[in-house]
Structure formats: C-alpha cells, structure tokens
Design an enzyme around this catalytic site. Structure first.
Site, PDB file in Angstrom:
ATOM      1  CD  GLU A  31      -2.573   1.768   0.526  1.00  0.00           C
ATOM      2  OE1 GLU A  31      -2.535   2.937   0.400  1.00  0.00           O
ATOM      3  OE2 GLU A  31      -3.146   0.975  -0.210  1.00  0.00           O
ATOM      4  NE  ARG A 105     -14.504   3.846  -0.541  1.00  0.00           N
ATOM      5  CZ  ARG A 105     -14.679   3.093  -1.379  1.00  0.00           C
ATOM      6  NH1 ARG A 105     -15.824   3.477  -2.214  1.00  0.00           N
ATOM      7  NH2 ARG A 105     -14.032   2.283  -1.955  1.00  0.00           N
ATOM      8  CE1 TYR A 217     -25.201   6.038   1.113  1.00  0.00           C
ATOM      9  CE2 TYR A 217     -26.018   6.967  -0.888  1.00  0.00           C
ATOM     10  CZ  TYR A 217     -24.976   6.566  -0.077  1.00  0.00           C
ATOM     11  OH  TYR A 217     -23.818   6.360  -0.492  1.00  0.00           O
ATOM     12  CG  ASP A 294     -11.975   1.905  -8.843  1.00  0.00           C
ATOM     13  OD1 ASP A 294     -13.024   1.366  -9.249  1.00  0.00           O
ATOM     14  OD2 ASP A 294     -12.234   2.770  -8.029  1.00  0.00           O
TER      15      ASP A 294
END
Length: 393
Positions: A31, A105, A217, A294
């Site tokens: 990462e 998330r 929402y 992605d």
C-alpha cells in the site's frame, strides 16, 4: 502454494488478499500510504456484494454495521413529485438472497482489514508504492514488483488493485489518463440530529433534474445522512476532494424543489470531485500480472457498483487461483475471461444511467417517467437481476 503480491490496499486489494489466503497462498499487500485506512463517505451494497463478503468470511461483520433501507426512490428534483420506487424489503431479499444496504466505506474496509491482520498468510506493508513490474517471460515462474524507492519484491503473481490511476495498468494497458466525465460531484455528511424528523427517510432517495441530480441516504448505523449532489457542468479538469463553499454548492443547484433544497441546505463541510472512469478493455493480464477493481474497470457511481464489482473480482480471482504455481498464467487468464464481460457491461450501464435516468430534460424526462411508472416491483427486479444476483461465481 504461491507467494502473491498485491499492489493496493483498498477494498479490492484487501478482499483479494483474504480470498487468496483462504486458498492457501501467501499474500503480501503493498500500500502506497503509510497507514492502511479508507477515505470516503457512503457507498451502496447490493446483494451481490454481500454474497461476495460472505464468501470472503466478513459478511457478518459488515452486516452488523450496515443500514438496511426500505426502497430506492427516484423523485423529480424540481417539483418534489415522486417518479418511481423499488422496494427492497421482503420480496426483494427473497428474490436475491441478500439485502440491499448502505454503509460508510470504513464499514466494509475495517472488517476486511481486521481479517487480513488476523490471517497468518497475509503480510500488510504500508509506505510501499508499486510503480511497475518486471518479467523475464512466462516460463520464469515469477514476477517482480518495482517500488518507488527502488526496492524489488518477487512473487508468483502480481495483482494490480491500485485504483483508477493504477501504475500496474499504465504498464499493462497503456491507455493514459482516465476519462473525465464532465460531471462534478459535491459530497458531505450530516449528523442525523440536524435532520428534521420528517426528512429522516430510510431510503436511498435521488432527486433528478436536467443535467443534475442529488442523492441522500443514512449511514453510520443511522447516525449520519450522506449527501451527494452532481452537476453535469462539462468540466474537463480532474478534481479530487477539493473543499467547496456551502454557498457555491447551493448556487450550483438553483432549480431544486422545496424539499430537496431543505436537505441540500443541511450540508456544511462540502468537498468536490470530478468523476472519472475508463473505457472497458479486453486485456487485463500480462503473464503473471492481472488487474482488479478500479484498476481493471473504473466506473461512474451511477450504478452503485464500484465496490461491489471489486468484491466480486476478489472472489473470482481466488477461485481461479486455486492451483499450483505452474498454472498461474493460465489461471489469471481464466479470471480475466470470467470477469471482463460483466464488468464492461456495468461500466457502460453506469454511464447510461447518468444520461438517460438521472439527467434528462423535457420530452426525454417525460419518456423516462412514463417508462418507470409502468413497471411493477417484480419487473424492476427483473431489470436489475443480472447485476444484483449472485451468479457471478
């Protein structure tokens, strides 16, 4: 079993690590950020996402954090009139075998991260930015990830899960910068105690207008209201998380009806993004290298499937690599072949949803309304069955 390298420690990268480790592989996740964290506000999870999360062993943890909404609701953003709604309770859950939910998330990311941290075959390495890879040919039995600091790490496979501006994709596909959609989205989160009681709806509600829409929402177990307003303004300059003044956001949507404007006015700390995606591609693999999430199929948010499709990728990748090292190249090609058509369709449908459902005006808007109001709930389920169903594995 193999030692597999994953570039990118987001939702897709961690999901892939869990899936691969569950098949007996040793996995190293690289990462670029020093810390494994997830930014961003709300996302939607279809039944297909929960099916994937269950197969990865973290479905229960995500369910504990999720908000299970009653319906998807489309409203006329200028008149406050309802256009259509799709119920998401008993019949929907029976049809698809899982719920539809909204989460922050981090409500998906943290269970995946904890699962990776507990797994003895997964190593998480922060501050490791993958800038490319090297292979001596498919017969060499290994691939080398090249890091920004010059370090080189070797494994039996490299999975590029490093996002829409993936360095792995840049070398593998070479298709340049992402496609700028010309749509600017403004996002914020509001504590629910600041929301009038009569506006605390347990729905995903989208207000549609000519070349704009506004969606909201509940998230955070119902503690917050997620707001996202999008304008098709034609901008061609990429923007990521730029602060936006409240007055600017309100002025960007002058046509909003009374109820939608009341909700938009609740927002304070707005940030803006210019939405980007890429065209589908047929090539996801290069020998022992493959793309995921992605990096493989970035899509606009309008189908609410970006995270869902990355989770599906992780499950199919793990299933495909249930093998020994000498068949990795063929197994990665099998994974790519299994995923390309479905994700390409989702990418293109996401674009069409923005154009045909969310942003039309005049006669096109009237045609949309007539079409949607003619559909029963069961017919709506038929329309989304290919996407929300669990037959991706």
């Amino acid at each position: 079993m193999a030692n597999i390298l994953i570039a990118g420690g987001g939702i897709g990268g961690l999901a892939a690590a869990l899936g691969l480790a569950g098949r007996g592989h040793r996995v190293t996740v690289l990462e670029r950020r020093e810390e494994f964290t997830e930014l961003g506000a709300g996302i939607q999870l279809g039944p297909n996402a929960f099916h994937a999360l269950d197969l990865l062993g973290v479905g229960a943890q995500v369910r504990d954090r999720a908000v299970y909404i009653d319906e998807l609701r489309l409203m006329d953003g200028t008149t406050d009139e309802p256009i259509a709604s799709m119920p998401l309770t008993c019949d929907y859950r029976t049809r698809f075998g899982n719920p539809y939910a909204v989460v922050q998330r981090c409500d998906v990311y943290e269970p995946l991260l904890e699962g990776c941290r507990r797994h003895p075959r997964i190593e998480l390495r922060g501050g490791r930015s993958v800038v490319g890879y090297e292979q001596r040919g498919q017969g060499s039995g290994e691939v080398t990830a090249v890091l920004a600091d010059g370090e080189r790490l070797t494994g039996a496979a490299l999975i590029g899960a490093d996002g829409i501006r993936s360095a792995v994709r840049r070398q593998l596909v070479g298709d340049g910068e992402p496609r700028i959609s010309g749509h600017t989205i403004y996002r914020t989160v509001v504590p629910v105690e600041q929301v009038p009681q009569e506006l605390r709806w347990n729905t995903v509600t989208l207000w549609a207008g000519p070349k704009w829409h506004f969606v909201h929402y509940p998230i955070g177990g119902g503690a917050f209201l997620n707001l996202a307003a999008t304008r098709d303004d034609g901008t061609q300059v990429a923007v990521v998380g730029r602060p936006a003044e409240r007055e600017h956001v309100l002025a960007t949507f002058p046509e909003l009806g009374e109820t939608a404007r009341r909700l938009l006015e609740l927002g304070r700390d707005w940030k803006s993004w210019v939405l980007c995606d890429r065209d589908p591609v047929d090539v996801w693999t290069d020998g022992r290298v493959a793309l995921l999430g992605d990096a493989a199929h970035p899509m606009l948010q309008y189908a609410a499937q970006g995270a869902c499709q990355a989770l599906e990728d992780a499950v199919v990748l793990a299933e495909s690599l249930d093998c020994c090292e000498d068949t990795v190249v063929q197994r990665l090609e099998k994974y790519s072949a299994a995923r390309r058509e479905r994700t390409a369709r989702t990418q293109l449908v996401a674009r069409e949803i923005g154009r045909r459902l969310y942003h039309p005006a005049g006669e096109l808007a009237r045609e949309r309304n007539a079409l949607l109001t003619s559909l029963s709930a069961e017919e709506m389920y038929d329309e989304v069955a290919w996407l929300h169903g669990a037959d991706f594995v």
